[in-house]
Scaffold this motif. Structure first.
Motif, PDB file in Angstrom:
ATOM      1  N   UNK A   1       9.289  -1.487  -8.283  1.00  0.00           N
ATOM      2  CA  UNK A   1       8.966  -0.845  -6.925  1.00  0.00           C
ATOM      3  C   UNK A   1       9.601  -0.882  -6.480  1.00  0.00           C
ATOM      4  N   UNK A   2       9.052  -2.276  -5.452  1.00  0.00           N
ATOM      5  CA  UNK A   2       9.531  -2.927  -4.270  1.00  0.00           C
ATOM      6  C   UNK A   2      11.218  -3.025  -4.465  1.00  0.00           C
ATOM      7  N   UNK A   3      10.793  -3.790  -5.760  1.00  0.00           N
ATOM      8  CA  UNK A   3      12.778  -4.763  -5.512  1.00  0.00           C
ATOM      9  C   UNK A   3      13.513  -3.288  -5.384  1.00  0.00           C
ATOM     10  N   UNK A   4      13.342  -2.096  -6.120  1.00  0.00           N
ATOM     11  CA  UNK A   4      14.218  -0.932  -5.583  1.00  0.00           C
ATOM     12  C   UNK A   4      14.224  -0.147  -4.498  1.00  0.00           C
ATOM     13  N   UNK A   5      13.306  -0.266  -4.295  1.00  0.00           N
ATOM     14  CA  UNK A   5      12.790   0.052  -2.968  1.00  0.00           C
ATOM     15  C   UNK A   5      14.010  -0.032  -1.832  1.00  0.00           C
ATOM     16  N   UNK A   6      13.752  -1.778  -2.457  1.00  0.00           N
ATOM     17  CA  UNK A   6      15.276  -2.644  -1.021  1.00  0.00           C
ATOM     18  C   UNK A   6      16.087  -3.322  -1.748  1.00  0.00           C
ATOM     19  N   UNK A   7      16.979  -2.091  -3.239  1.00  0.00           N
ATOM     20  CA  UNK A   7      18.215  -2.418  -3.845  1.00  0.00           C
ATOM     21  C   UNK A   7      18.210  -4.473  -3.742  1.00  0.00           C
TER      22      UNK A   7
ATOM     23  N   UNK B   1       0.918  -1.270   0.330  1.00  0.00           N
ATOM     24  CA  UNK B   1       0.173  -0.084  -0.019  1.00  0.00           C
ATOM     25  C   UNK B   1       0.359   1.314  -0.206  1.00  0.00           C
ATOM     26  N   UNK B   2       1.770   1.156   0.311  1.00  0.00           N
ATOM     27  CA  UNK B   2       2.846   2.508   1.043  1.00  0.00           C
ATOM     28  C   UNK B   2       3.339   2.739  -0.504  1.00  0.00           C
ATOM     29  N   UNK B   3       4.295   1.165  -1.591  1.00  0.00           N
ATOM     30  CA  UNK B   3       4.071   2.295  -2.801  1.00  0.00           C
ATOM     31  C   UNK B   3       3.334   2.422  -3.277  1.00  0.00           C
ATOM     32  N   UNK B   4       2.150   1.770  -3.349  1.00  0.00           N
ATOM     33  CA  UNK B   4       1.004   2.279  -4.260  1.00  0.00           C
ATOM     34  C   UNK B   4       0.263   4.284  -3.487  1.00  0.00           C
ATOM     35  N   UNK B   5       0.799   4.551  -2.517  1.00  0.00           N
ATOM     36  CA  UNK B   5       0.260   5.562  -1.922  1.00  0.00           C
ATOM     37  C   UNK B   5       0.882   6.482  -2.630  1.00  0.00           C
ATOM     38  N   UNK B   6       2.504   6.481  -2.351  1.00  0.00           N
ATOM     39  CA  UNK B   6       3.828   7.492  -2.635  1.00  0.00           C
ATOM     40  C   UNK B   6       3.566   7.431  -4.662  1.00  0.00           C
ATOM     41  N   UNK B   7       3.663   6.182  -5.084  1.00  0.00           N
ATOM     42  CA  UNK B   7       3.645   6.512  -6.888  1.00  0.00           C
ATOM     43  C   UNK B   7       1.660   6.603  -6.750  1.00  0.00           C
ATOM     44  N   UNK B   8       0.857   6.401  -7.025  1.00  0.00           N
ATOM     45  CA  UNK B   8      -0.110   6.107  -7.042  1.00  0.00           C
ATOM     46  C   UNK B   8      -1.045   4.934  -8.432  1.00  0.00           C
TER      47      UNK B   8
ATOM     48  N   UNK C   1      -4.749  -6.581 -22.077  1.00  0.00           N
ATOM     49  CA  UNK C   1      -5.708  -5.878 -20.837  1.00  0.00           C
ATOM     50  C   UNK C   1      -4.378  -5.617 -19.505  1.00  0.00           C
ATOM     51  N   UNK C   2      -4.465  -4.627 -18.876  1.00  0.00           N
ATOM     52  CA  UNK C   2      -3.229  -4.934 -18.316  1.00  0.00           C
ATOM     53  C   UNK C   2      -4.824  -4.014 -17.067  1.00  0.00           C
ATOM     54  N   UNK C   3      -4.499  -4.437 -15.332  1.00  0.00           N
ATOM     55  CA  UNK C   3      -5.377  -4.270 -14.849  1.00  0.00           C
ATOM     56  C   UNK C   3      -4.627  -3.012 -14.255  1.00  0.00           C
ATOM     57  N   UNK C   4      -4.766  -1.759 -13.721  1.00  0.00           N
ATOM     58  CA  UNK C   4      -3.843  -0.785 -12.611  1.00  0.00           C
ATOM     59  C   UNK C   4      -4.902  -0.722 -11.316  1.00  0.00           C
ATOM     60  N   UNK C   5      -4.174  -1.024 -10.460  1.00  0.00           N
ATOM     61  CA  UNK C   5      -4.235  -0.540  -9.446  1.00  0.00           C
ATOM     62  C   UNK C   5      -4.478   0.622  -8.508  1.00  0.00           C
ATOM     63  N   UNK C   6      -5.117   0.775  -8.241  1.00  0.00           N
ATOM     64  CA  UNK C   6      -4.797   2.724  -7.480  1.00  0.00           C
ATOM     65  C   UNK C   6      -5.359   2.851  -5.779  1.00  0.00           C
ATOM     66  N   UNK C   7      -4.670   3.233  -5.126  1.00  0.00           N
ATOM     67  CA  UNK C   7      -5.052   3.051  -3.761  1.00  0.00           C
ATOM     68  C   UNK C   7      -6.131   4.306  -3.417  1.00  0.00           C
ATOM     69  N   UNK C   8      -7.719   3.775  -2.702  1.00  0.00           N
ATOM     70  CA  UNK C   8      -8.508   4.736  -2.439  1.00  0.00           C
ATOM     71  C   UNK C   8      -7.907   5.599  -1.358  1.00  0.00           C
ATOM     72  N   UNK C   9      -8.999   7.043  -2.372  1.00  0.00           N
ATOM     73  CA  UNK C   9      -8.437   8.645  -1.206  1.00  0.00           C
ATOM     74  C   UNK C   9      -8.881   7.733   0.809  1.00  0.00           C
TER      75      UNK C   9
END
Length: 100
Positions: free
Chosen positions: A18-24, A1-8, A58-66
């Motif tokens: 993003x998780x791989x990059x964030x954790x080197x 959720x944190x990754x999605x909250x930061x990136x949208x 088809x690609x499914x995008x996920x976005x955090x609910x406000x």
């Protein structure tokens, strides 16, 4: 959720990268871990989804609910659940298996 909250808005592969990059590169999530969690969060109403066609697929995008729409206890519960699930794998073992 944190990754999605930061990136949208992101799709599963982007989230994994993003998780791989964030954790080197120290944490690689399998798609068998990522998608069931995303589907659960979607069912629980924590994520909004959009499906688009990209390059004929088809690609499914996920976005955090406000955050104003989420219960305040939701995120700590997810965090605690993740810690409980991963803790056994992160503890050093007092015994080591030896291959011969």
């Amino acid at each position: 959720m944190q990754v999605l909250n930061q990136h949208g808005r992101m799709y599963g592969y982007e989230i994994n990268r993003a998780v791989q990059n964030r954790t080197d590169g120290n944490l690689t999530l399998t798609f068998g871990m990522v998608y069931p969690l995303l589907h659960q969060l979607e069912r629980e109403g924590a994520l909004l989804t959009q499906t688009e066609e990209v390059d004929g697929r088809l690609r499914k995008y996920y976005c955090p609910r406000p955050s104003t729409e989420l219960p305040t206890s939701r995120q700590p519960t997810d965090h605690n659940r993740l810690i409980r699930m991963t803790q056994p794998f992160l503890k050093p073992s007092s015994t080591w298996a030896v291959c011969q």
